[in-house]
Design a protein around this motif. Structure first.
Motif, mmCIF file in Angstrom:
data_model
loop_
_atom_site.group_PDB
_atom_site.id
_atom_site.type_symbol
_atom_site.label_atom_id
_atom_site.label_comp_id
_atom_site.label_asym_id
_atom_site.label_seq_id
_atom_site.Cartn_x
_atom_site.Cartn_y
_atom_site.Cartn_z
ATOM 1 N N ARG A 123 11.275 1.408 -13.182
ATOM 2 C CA ARG A 123 11.024 0.347 -13.994
ATOM 3 C C ARG A 123 10.080 0.497 -15.298
ATOM 4 O O ARG A 123 10.140 -0.262 -16.225
ATOM 5 N N LEU A 168 9.854 -1.938 -18.173
ATOM 6 C CA LEU A 168 10.294 -3.629 -17.410
ATOM 7 C C LEU A 168 8.777 -3.773 -16.600
ATOM 8 O O LEU A 168 8.445 -4.837 -16.384
ATOM 9 N N MET A 197 20.536 0.706 -17.617
ATOM 10 C CA MET A 197 20.221 0.520 -16.245
ATOM 11 C C MET A 197 21.293 0.004 -15.128
ATOM 12 O O MET A 197 21.976 -0.676 -15.845
ATOM 13 N N PHE A 233 22.169 -1.214 -11.046
ATOM 14 C CA PHE A 233 21.130 -1.704 -9.726
ATOM 15 C C PHE A 233 22.125 -1.587 -8.713
ATOM 16 O O PHE A 233 23.398 -1.625 -8.421
ATOM 17 N N HIS A 246 22.690 -4.260 -6.734
ATOM 18 C CA HIS A 246 23.550 -5.357 -6.508
ATOM 19 C C HIS A 246 24.339 -5.624 -7.673
ATOM 20 O O HIS A 246 24.604 -6.827 -7.933
ATOM 21 N N ASN A 293 24.590 -6.552 -10.474
ATOM 22 C CA ASN A 293 23.834 -7.678 -11.301
ATOM 23 C C ASN A 293 24.747 -8.038 -12.697
ATOM 24 O O ASN A 293 24.559 -8.131 -13.697
ATOM 25 N N LEU A 294 26.031 -8.005 -12.120
ATOM 26 C CA LEU A 294 26.975 -8.700 -13.360
ATOM 27 C C LEU A 294 26.826 -10.288 -13.343
ATOM 28 O O LEU A 294 26.569 -11.014 -12.346
ATOM 29 N N LEU A 295 26.980 -10.846 -14.708
ATOM 30 C CA LEU A 295 26.983 -12.193 -14.935
ATOM 31 C C LEU A 295 28.156 -12.896 -14.255
ATOM 32 O O LEU A 295 29.477 -12.436 -14.507
ATOM 33 N N GLN A 296 27.987 -13.566 -13.198
ATOM 34 C CA GLN A 296 29.071 -14.109 -12.421
ATOM 35 C C GLN A 296 30.059 -15.207 -13.144
ATOM 36 O O GLN A 296 31.169 -15.250 -12.718
ATOM 37 N N GLN A 297 29.785 -15.580 -14.163
ATOM 38 C CA GLN A 297 30.410 -16.522 -15.117
ATOM 39 C C GLN A 297 31.129 -16.245 -16.157
ATOM 40 O O GLN A 297 31.628 -16.688 -17.063
ATOM 41 N N ARG A 298 31.131 -14.673 -16.169
ATOM 42 C CA ARG A 298 31.797 -14.028 -17.456
ATOM 43 C C ARG A 298 32.746 -12.995 -16.796
ATOM 44 O O ARG A 298 32.678 -12.516 -15.699
ATOM 45 N N TYR A 311 36.952 -11.877 -12.905
ATOM 46 C CA TYR A 311 35.626 -12.225 -12.664
ATOM 47 C C TYR A 311 35.127 -11.525 -11.613
ATOM 48 O O TYR A 311 35.881 -10.849 -10.835
ATOM 49 N N SER A 330 33.469 -11.914 -9.002
ATOM 50 C CA SER A 330 33.705 -12.145 -7.572
ATOM 51 C C SER A 330 35.061 -11.759 -7.043
ATOM 52 O O SER A 330 35.489 -11.890 -5.864
ATOM 53 N N GLN A 331 35.972 -11.522 -8.193
ATOM 54 C CA GLN A 331 37.334 -11.102 -7.519
ATOM 55 C C GLN A 331 37.438 -9.476 -7.264
ATOM 56 O O GLN A 331 38.316 -8.989 -7.108
ATOM 57 N N ARG A 347 29.165 -1.293 -18.723
ATOM 58 C CA ARG A 347 28.352 -2.226 -19.277
ATOM 59 C C ARG A 347 27.167 -1.517 -19.831
ATOM 60 O O ARG A 347 26.409 -1.415 -20.935
#
Ligand SMILES: Nc1ncnc2c1ncn2[C@@H]1O[C@H](COP(=O)(O)OP(=O)(O)O)[C@@H](O)[C@H]1O
Ligand SMILES: [Mg+2]
Lengths: 332, 233
Positions: free
Chosen positions: A45, A50, A82, A84, A86, A88-93, A133, A135-136, A149
């Protein structure tokens, strides 16, 4: 080139990094390995600021990051991206919109951004998931989207903080394959943070061993794996105390590394005995078989001359995609 | 007592009032609640952003004293009981609407009473967003403003919808109470007929309508929140 010079970082009273100096050349896949809490995340970081170092500097292509304004730092972060543990994708996109995100930040037009994002999703092998998404998706697929990304702004450096630690060995191997491809084909320097030796073995050309905030050893992976010098390195190379089993006279030790090797149908040790007349002693092993492929490592003790050892190594290599390294005598 | 409440002439009377007054009263309650909630969100949401991002380690740190002052004001407003707040803001209501009596006038105290509550609800929605996502956005060169617009708000939409459903049902309750100082709607019917004129049955019907409205808002809110959440696919 990334030059980390005499870097220290103290949180309140915790010295997370102590006088760390590492040079990462263009084109490297540089591993930074250490146990949990060693300071790996803190170190990575600081490479994109960061985390502000307490002392020392980070230079990227000669530019001292600590001298940059916030705005200039944001520009650097487009060049040093970077991924990660987990994802760290935006869940609502949607996935496509996730890949578009860094392009939106710099004001790229929508259709242009989407075109680029689609290309990148194709590069990582997920063109059909554009409208899904996160989550899928499975973990491995999410990490692929995260990689797409991270590539959107055409970076020069990709930082991976435990990027495969949440994945099973098979998926890990696939993600590492993708990282290798990115490194080769797009000419991106990669920094791989991990606590797993197998990851470094698989993908890195150089490695630094971090222990309690200090770099204990660094250099070419082949050198450090064949003859680890520091205690920390030995602990990582032989995590299960393989070295604690006393070596017999004329006993050679070799380390086999399986990275998805198709070995389940070959009783390798038995064949080594029958076909070559060489008895091998299993000193330590940690392997997993996933969908017919083997992952992990094994340390064998082979008693005999150097010629015997050579034949054993040749035989083992002939049975599949297995890397073999000799463990030097002075390693206990 | 119930013999009295449900006698034929009482029922006929209640039916008459029901037909003549309930449609308008229901509409008024609905309208007041909706408009008051809208204003409360317009004011409360940005304050919620400030509360969630303005602390020392937040995305958009404010000077410490300023953050504390905002916090204290919100707490103060929240600790004044609604009935008293309504009376306190009468001069202000007159200034804005020209009168302090009636359906429209009741919107002003409702907004003032509910925006601090809405701000806290929004704050809590924003704080639910996984901090890793914020840091990831930072690692990609997001400015604080971009993090708010592109990460914090969109990622908390399902939670915001749930929390705003809580807000609208609470404001519905307040709007019924505002009848005590001249507000209109179902609350006014309940108080006028039930409390002043002992027409208990009419009051019951008004209360049932209020319950039905709460159910309606809650059901719609739950559905919308679920539909908006892409984690639940
Ligand atoms: N923000 C922080 N505040 C306080 N201590 C921290 C913070 N970040 C990391 N540390 C401490 O620094 C040390 C190194 O942490 P980290 O870099 O996360 O290790 P690793 O990634 O190797 O597991 C740990 O002792 C951790 O508790
Ligand atoms: Mg870590």
């Amino acid at each position: 080139m990334i030059e980390i010079r005499n870097l220290s970082k103290t949180f309140d009273s915790v010295e997370a990094l102590k006088n760390v100096s590492i040079t990462i050349e263009d084109g490297d896949i540089f591993g930074i390995i250490g146990m949990s809490g060693a300071g790996k995340s803190t170190l990575v970081r600081t490479i994109n600021m960061l985390e502000k170092p307490t002392d020392g500097t980070v230079l990227i292509d000669g530019v001292d990051l600590s001298l940059l304004s916030k705005k200039e730092l944001r520009e650097v972060r487009r060049n040093v991206t970077m991924i990660f543990q987990h994802f760290n994708l935006l869940q609502q996109r949607t996935c496509l919109k996730n890949v578009c995100f860094p392009l939106e930040l710099i004001g790229v037009k929508k259709d242009e951004a989407e075109k680029k994002a689609m290309e990148l999703l194709t590069l990582v092998g997920l063109p059909d998931k554009a409208d899904s998404y996160p989550s899928q998706l499975s973990g491995g697929q999410q990490q692929r989207v995260a990689i797409a990304r991270a590539l959107a702004t055409n970076p020069k450096v990709l930082l991976c903080d435990e990027a495969t630690s949440a994945l099973d060995p098979k998926t890990t191997a696939q993600i590492l394959e993708l990282i290798r491809k990115i490194n080769k084909e797009l000419n991106i320097t990669v920094v791989v943070i991990t606590h797993q030796m197998s990851v470094v073995e698989d993908v890195c050309n150089k490695v630094a061993i971090l222990d309690q905030g200090e770099v204990k050893e660094q250099g070419l992976v082949t050198d450090i794996f064949s003859s680890p010098k520091s205690a920390a390195a030995k602990r990582l190379v032989f995590p299960d105390g393989a070295s604690s089993i006393e070596r017999g006279e004329n006993e050679h030790r070799i380390r086999l590394i399986f990275n998805g090797s198709d070995t389940t149908n070959t009783p390798m040790i038995a064949k080594l005995a029958m076909e070559c007349g060489i008895a091998a002693n299993i000193i330590a092993a940690n392997t997993k078989v996933i969908e017919g492929d083997t992952y992990g490592y094994m340390v064998l003790g082979i008693t005999g001359t150097h010629e015997t050892l050579g034949r054993a190594v040749d035989f083992i290599k002939s049975t599949g995609k297995i890397e073999v390294m000799e463990v030097p005598d002075d390693v206990q | 007592m119930f013999n009295n409440v449900f006698s034929p002439e009482k029922i006929a009377e209640a039916l008459d009032i029901f037909v003549t007054e309930f449609p308008l009263a229901t509409w008024e309650t609905f309208y007041v609640t909706f408009v008051a909630t809208l204003f409360a969100v317009v004011i409360g949401l940005p304050i919620g952003v400030i509360l969630a991002t303005g602390d020392k380690k937040g995305v958009l740190p404010l000077p410490g004293w300023l953050y504390r002052v905002i916090n204290i004001i919100i707490n103060l407003l929240r600790s004044v009981p609604f009935l008293i707040l309504m009376i306190l803001v009468v001069p202000f209501t007159r200034l804005i609407v020209g009168t302090s009596i009636g359906t429209v006038a009741s919107i002003v105290p409702l907004v003032i009473a509910s925006f601090p509550f809405v701000a806290r609800l929004c704050e809590s929605s924003f704080r639910e967003v996984n901090h890793d996502l914020i840091e990831t956005a930072e690692s990609m060169g997001s400015s604080p403003f971009q993090i708010i617009i592109k990460v914090l708000v969109p990622e908390s939409v399902p939670s915001l919808i749930s929390n705003m459903t809580i807000a609208i049902t609470t404001i519905l309750g307040y709007s019924a109470m505002s009848a005590a100082i001249g507000g209109g709607g179902l609350g006014k019917i309940a108080i006028n007929y039930g409390y002043y004129r002992y027409k208990t049955l009419v009051m019951f019907i008004a209360v049932i309508f209020l319950i039905l409205l709460v159910q309606l808002f809650q059901t719609i809110g739950d559905k919308l929140a679920k539909k908006a959440d892409k984690r639940l696919l």
